[in-house]
Design a protein around this motif. Structure first.
Motif, PDB file in Angstrom:
ATOM      1  N   ARG A  23     -34.135  43.096  12.748  1.00  0.00           N
ATOM      2  CA  ARG A  23     -33.231  44.167  13.091  1.00  0.00           C
ATOM      3  C   ARG A  23     -33.162  45.255  12.189  1.00  0.00           C
ATOM      4  NH1 ARG A  23     -32.108  41.119  16.867  1.00  0.00           N
ATOM      5  NH2 ARG A  23     -30.031  40.484  17.693  1.00  0.00           N
ATOM      6  N   ARG A  24     -32.904  46.497  12.631  1.00  0.00           N
ATOM      7  CA  ARG A  24     -32.696  47.646  11.620  1.00  0.00           C
ATOM      8  C   ARG A  24     -31.397  47.612  11.164  1.00  0.00           C
ATOM      9  NH1 ARG A  24     -35.945  52.122  10.600  1.00  0.00           N
ATOM     10  NH2 ARG A  24     -37.560  51.509  11.849  1.00  0.00           N
ATOM     11  N   ILE A  25     -31.193  47.072   9.810  1.00  0.00           N
ATOM     12  CA  ILE A  25     -29.823  47.130   9.327  1.00  0.00           C
ATOM     13  C   ILE A  25     -29.345  48.145   8.565  1.00  0.00           C
ATOM     14  CG2 ILE A  25     -28.248  45.336   8.102  1.00  0.00           C
ATOM     15  CD1 ILE A  25     -30.168  43.092   9.045  1.00  0.00           C
ATOM     16  N   PRO A  26     -27.974  48.681   8.606  1.00  0.00           N
ATOM     17  CA  PRO A  26     -27.441  49.439   7.739  1.00  0.00           C
ATOM     18  C   PRO A  26     -27.518  48.955   6.030  1.00  0.00           C
ATOM     19  CG  PRO A  26     -26.089  49.343   9.558  1.00  0.00           C
ATOM     20  CD  PRO A  26     -27.048  48.194   9.640  1.00  0.00           C
ATOM     21  N   ALA A  27     -28.131  49.746   5.222  1.00  0.00           N
ATOM     22  CA  ALA A  27     -28.351  48.982   4.116  1.00  0.00           C
ATOM     23  C   ALA A  27     -26.782  48.703   3.395  1.00  0.00           C
ATOM     24  CB  ALA A  27     -28.866  50.040   3.073  1.00  0.00           C
ATOM     25  N   ARG A  28     -25.966  48.948   3.764  1.00  0.00           N
ATOM     26  CA  ARG A  28     -24.503  48.632   2.907  1.00  0.00           C
ATOM     27  C   ARG A  28     -23.770  47.413   3.814  1.00  0.00           C
ATOM     28  NH1 ARG A  28     -21.479  53.735   0.301  1.00  0.00           N
ATOM     29  NH2 ARG A  28     -21.365  54.282   2.476  1.00  0.00           N
ATOM     30  N   GLN A  29     -24.453  46.965   4.719  1.00  0.00           N
ATOM     31  CA  GLN A  29     -23.682  46.026   5.672  1.00  0.00           C
ATOM     32  C   GLN A  29     -23.846  44.696   5.093  1.00  0.00           C
ATOM     33  OE1 GLN A  29     -25.184  45.049   9.854  1.00  0.00           O
ATOM     34  NE2 GLN A  29     -23.311  45.156  10.360  1.00  0.00           N
ATOM     35  N   HIS A  30     -22.638  44.108   5.200  1.00  0.00           N
ATOM     36  CA  HIS A  30     -22.435  42.767   4.331  1.00  0.00           C
ATOM     37  C   HIS A  30     -23.055  41.589   5.581  1.00  0.00           C
ATOM     38  CE1 HIS A  30     -19.902  44.874   1.435  1.00  0.00           C
ATOM     39  NE2 HIS A  30     -20.506  43.970   0.639  1.00  0.00           N
ATOM     40  N   LEU A  31     -23.707  40.774   4.808  1.00  0.00           N
ATOM     41  CA  LEU A  31     -24.171  39.634   5.653  1.00  0.00           C
ATOM     42  C   LEU A  31     -23.131  39.000   6.563  1.00  0.00           C
ATOM     43  CD1 LEU A  31     -26.479  37.674   6.329  1.00  0.00           C
ATOM     44  CD2 LEU A  31     -25.790  36.140   4.553  1.00  0.00           C
ATOM     45  N   ILE A  32     -21.712  38.868   6.229  1.00  0.00           N
ATOM     46  CA  ILE A  32     -20.793  38.144   7.107  1.00  0.00           C
ATOM     47  C   ILE A  32     -20.617  39.189   8.530  1.00  0.00           C
ATOM     48  CG2 ILE A  32     -18.909  39.334   5.752  1.00  0.00           C
ATOM     49  CD1 ILE A  32     -18.770  35.939   7.889  1.00  0.00           C
ATOM     50  N   ASP A  33     -20.686  40.530   8.072  1.00  0.00           N
ATOM     51  CA  ASP A  33     -20.342  41.493   9.104  1.00  0.00           C
ATOM     52  C   ASP A  33     -21.504  41.502  10.276  1.00  0.00           C
ATOM     53  OD1 ASP A  33     -17.924  42.143   8.311  1.00  0.00           O
ATOM     54  OD2 ASP A  33     -18.869  43.688   6.910  1.00  0.00           O
ATOM     55  N   PHE A  34     -22.910  41.318   9.672  1.00  0.00           N
ATOM     56  CA  PHE A  34     -24.098  41.294  10.365  1.00  0.00           C
ATOM     57  C   PHE A  34     -24.115  40.077  11.456  1.00  0.00           C
ATOM     58  CE2 PHE A  34     -28.160  39.628  11.097  1.00  0.00           C
ATOM     59  CZ  PHE A  34     -28.964  40.482  11.664  1.00  0.00           C
ATOM     60  N   LEU A  35     -23.836  39.148  10.722  1.00  0.00           N
ATOM     61  CA  LEU A  35     -23.588  37.848  11.531  1.00  0.00           C
ATOM     62  C   LEU A  35     -22.598  37.851  12.748  1.00  0.00           C
ATOM     63  CD1 LEU A  35     -24.038  35.107   8.761  1.00  0.00           C
ATOM     64  CD2 LEU A  35     -25.630  35.737  10.211  1.00  0.00           C
ATOM     65  N   ARG A  36     -21.496  38.383  12.328  1.00  0.00           N
ATOM     66  CA  ARG A  36     -20.361  38.385  13.304  1.00  0.00           C
ATOM     67  C   ARG A  36     -20.793  39.521  14.256  1.00  0.00           C
ATOM     68  NH1 ARG A  36     -15.730  36.028  12.457  1.00  0.00           N
ATOM     69  NH2 ARG A  36     -14.600  37.762  13.542  1.00  0.00           N
ATOM     70  N   GLU A  37     -20.572  40.741  13.819  1.00  0.00           N
ATOM     71  CA  GLU A  37     -20.968  41.696  14.780  1.00  0.00           C
ATOM     72  C   GLU A  37     -22.166  42.060  15.595  1.00  0.00           C
ATOM     73  OE1 GLU A  37     -19.521  44.855  12.281  1.00  0.00           O
ATOM     74  OE2 GLU A  37     -17.796  43.991  11.672  1.00  0.00           O
ATOM     75  N   GLU A  38     -23.313  41.796  14.784  1.00  0.00           N
ATOM     76  CA  GLU A  38     -24.492  42.039  15.575  1.00  0.00           C
ATOM     77  C   GLU A  38     -25.227  40.888  16.183  1.00  0.00           C
ATOM     78  OE1 GLU A  38     -27.867  44.206  16.485  1.00  0.00           O
ATOM     79  OE2 GLU A  38     -26.192  45.015  15.183  1.00  0.00           O
TER      80      GLU A  38
END
Ligand code: FES
Ligand code: FES
Length: 166
Positions: A23-38
């Motif tokens: 994925r192209r991930i926002p540099a400041r996104q936390h892992l927990i938010d990526f797992l949950r939201e993405e």
């Protein structure tokens, strides 16, 4: 790498519960938010989001981490295991059953993080004392149970495993 005035994103490839994800991930996104939201893996919870409560506990390359303290892009090239993966693989089935049997959960908010932490403890130290279990879980807060039943469940699994190993 893409840079905009608002937000920087980074191409990131990681393995989540055995599946390669790019994925192209926002540099400041936390892992927990990526797992949950993405990825829709909502079993791990975001509680304090300051590294205190342990609700966001996941495994990265086999070690437990706080998903709220790690950036998702820091997981590039790594293996991430969440409560969904550990549950599907049945790795924590015995702990899950023990939690149900001893009523070690009420609202369940803390439970995924505690199960992952408990599995890590029993992997590193198969026969911990009750004191050691409490100490190990001191970074995982539970607002409901008073911890007694949680310690009972983990101790029961440790003793069952020890008995089978004899
Ligand atoms: S949400 Fe990460 S430690 Fe509380
Ligand atoms: S069961 Fe509710 S926070 Fe632990």
């Amino acid at each position: 790498m893409t840079s905009t005035r608002m937000e920087q994103t980074l191409d990131t490839t990681l393995t989540v519960n055995g599946t390669v994800v790019t994925r192209r991930i926002p540099a400041r996104q936390h892992l927990i938010d990526f797992l949950r939201e993405e990825l829709g893996l909502t079993g791990s919870h975001a509680g304090c989001e300051h590294g205190v409560c342990g609700a966001c506990t996941v495994r990265v390359d086999g070690r437990i981490v706080r998903g709220c303290l790690m950036l998702a892009v820091q997981a590039d090239g790594r293996r991430v295991d969440t409560i969904e993966g550990l549950s599907d693989s049945r790795e924590i089935e015995e702990l899950q059953s023990a939690f149900v049997l001893t009523n070690a959960l009420q609202c369940g908010f803390c439970t995924p993080g505690i199960l992952i932490a408990a599995q890590a403890l029993l992997r590193d130290q198969p026969d911990p004392s009750r004191e050691r279990i409490r100490e190990y879980l001191s970074g995982n807060y539970c607002r409901c149970t008073g911890y007694q039943a949680i310690v009972d469940a983990i101790e029961a699994v440790a003793k069952a495993r020890a008995a089978r190993a004899r």
